[in-house]
Design an enzyme around this catalytic site. Sequence first.
Site, PDB file in Angstrom:
ATOM      1  N   ASP A  22     -62.159  76.186 -10.306  1.00 45.36           N
ATOM      2  CA  ASP A  22     -60.864  76.858 -10.157  1.00 45.36           C
ATOM      3  C   ASP A  22     -60.950  77.990  -9.138  1.00 45.36           C
ATOM      4  O   ASP A  22     -62.014  78.588  -8.954  1.00 45.36           O
ATOM      5  CB  ASP A  22     -60.433  77.401 -11.536  1.00 45.36           C
ATOM      6  CG  ASP A  22     -58.955  77.739 -11.578  1.00 45.36           C
ATOM      7  OD1 ASP A  22     -58.229  77.401 -10.615  1.00 45.36           O
ATOM      8  OD2 ASP A  22     -58.519  78.345 -12.564  1.00 45.36           O
ATOM      9  N   ASN A  70     -51.826  68.144 -12.114  1.00 43.08           N
ATOM     10  CA  ASN A  70     -51.885  68.531 -10.692  1.00 43.08           C
ATOM     11  C   ASN A  70     -50.916  67.753  -9.796  1.00 43.08           C
ATOM     12  O   ASN A  70     -50.626  68.170  -8.679  1.00 43.08           O
ATOM     13  CB  ASN A  70     -53.310  68.377 -10.133  1.00 43.08           C
ATOM     14  CG  ASN A  70     -54.267  69.445 -10.607  1.00 43.08           C
ATOM     15  OD1 ASN A  70     -55.464  69.238 -10.733  1.00 43.08           O
ATOM     16  ND2 ASN A  70     -53.745  70.632 -10.882  1.00 43.08           N
TER      17      ASN A  70
HETATM   18  C1  FPP Z   1     -58.633  74.387  -8.429  1.00 42.03           C
HETATM   19  O1  FPP Z   1     -58.291  75.434  -7.575  1.00 42.03           O
HETATM   20  C2  FPP Z   1     -59.132  73.231  -7.726  1.00 42.03           C
HETATM   21  C3  FPP Z   1     -58.579  71.982  -7.722  1.00 42.03           C
HETATM   22  C4  FPP Z   1     -57.349  71.635  -8.454  1.00 42.03           C
HETATM   23  C5  FPP Z   1     -59.139  70.888  -6.960  1.00 42.03           C
HETATM   24  C6  FPP Z   1     -60.632  70.817  -6.877  1.00 42.03           C
HETATM   25  C7  FPP Z   1     -60.960  70.016  -5.700  1.00 42.03           C
HETATM   26  C8  FPP Z   1     -61.995  70.226  -4.849  1.00 42.03           C
HETATM   27  C9  FPP Z   1     -63.014  71.265  -5.018  1.00 42.03           C
HETATM   28  C10 FPP Z   1     -62.107  69.395  -3.621  1.00 42.03           C
HETATM   29  C11 FPP Z   1     -62.351  67.942  -3.799  1.00 42.03           C
HETATM   30  C12 FPP Z   1     -63.332  67.584  -4.843  1.00 42.03           C
HETATM   31  C13 FPP Z   1     -64.311  66.678  -4.717  1.00 42.03           C
HETATM   32  C14 FPP Z   1     -65.078  66.307  -5.929  1.00 42.03           C
HETATM   33  C15 FPP Z   1     -64.655  66.030  -3.451  1.00 42.03           C
HETATM   34  P1  FPP Z   1     -56.762  75.881  -7.533  1.00 42.03           P
HETATM   35  O2  FPP Z   1     -56.114  75.180  -6.401  1.00 42.03           O
HETATM   36  O3  FPP Z   1     -56.136  75.660  -8.861  1.00 42.03           O
HETATM   37  O4  FPP Z   1     -56.912  77.405  -7.236  1.00 42.03           O
HETATM   38  P2  FPP Z   1     -55.909  78.570  -7.653  1.00 42.03           P
HETATM   39  O5  FPP Z   1     -55.904  78.621  -9.153  1.00 42.03           O
HETATM   40  O6  FPP Z   1     -56.519  79.784  -7.046  1.00 42.03           O
HETATM   41  O7  FPP Z   1     -54.573  78.231  -7.091  1.00 42.03           O
END
Ligand code: FPP
Length: 249
Positions: A22, A70
């Site tokens: 996250d 998501n």
């Molecule tokens: C959460 O940060 C992250 C995600 C919903 C996506 C995770 C994806 C990756 C790290 C990239 C692709 C993964 C792989 C396995 C290749 P957020 O966007 O919720 O952050 P925020 O809470 O600060 O908005």
Amino acid sequence: MSLLKDQLNLEKLPKHIAIIMDGNGRWAKHRNMPRVFGHKNGVTAVREVSEASAEIGIQYLTLYAFSTENWSRPALEVNALMTLLVETVKRELKTLNDNNIRLSAIGNLSKLPSKTYDTLMEGIAATANNDRMVLNLALNYSAKEEMINATKSIAQQVSEGKLTLDSINADTIDKHLTTSGIPDPELLIRTSGEQRISNFLLWQIAYSELYFTETYWPDFNREHLYEAILDFQNRERRFGKTSEQLTIT
Ligand code: FPP
């Protein structure tokens, strides 16, 4: 040389670590960059943490990459995440094989865009014989949905006379979850300061140690991983027993 790595007790490693990655969006916002920039840098952390986990002897690493919730993000971000996934799986295939890591996935995979689904299946097939560590991606995953599906499939077996009501126990549920065959995670890490489970592995984390860190996912590196494991190793896991009982048994 890492001082933290040297402190790890390799006899007491968790077999399975699960991570709620996250903070990609906030990491990017702090840099006045679009959210997708955060996800791209999140991939660097995925690579580093996967490598470090395999190196020290973790057997299963489950990463929460995309939840069923998501999909409600802006289409641009959803598309970028799906593309990033395709690119990453393709690009990292050789590294996965060189490191003897098997790719695996849980979640409602058939509802992923066909390109993402196909690339994922190719990656899973191409690494199927690797046996050092399983890198398990939770994609379009919802723990509640997983439990609903398990319940339906158990009910179906009961109605067909293949299973009796009295025989249903925790093992039955384990077997009907998408994580069947994977030991429960002993350690669950969530980055970015949020202290929630967000519909991730609800059944499987019944006895997991929870570790929350303020570090945003793109900044999470091998040292942070060692720190989390050291914290885990310094905890006493009692599974409902008393401390005294643990020293006797
Ligand atoms: C959460 O940060 C992250 C995600 C919903 C996506 C995770 C994806 C990756 C790290 C990239 C692709 C993964 C792989 C396995 C290749 P957020 O966007 O919720 O952050 P925020 O809470 O600060 O908005």
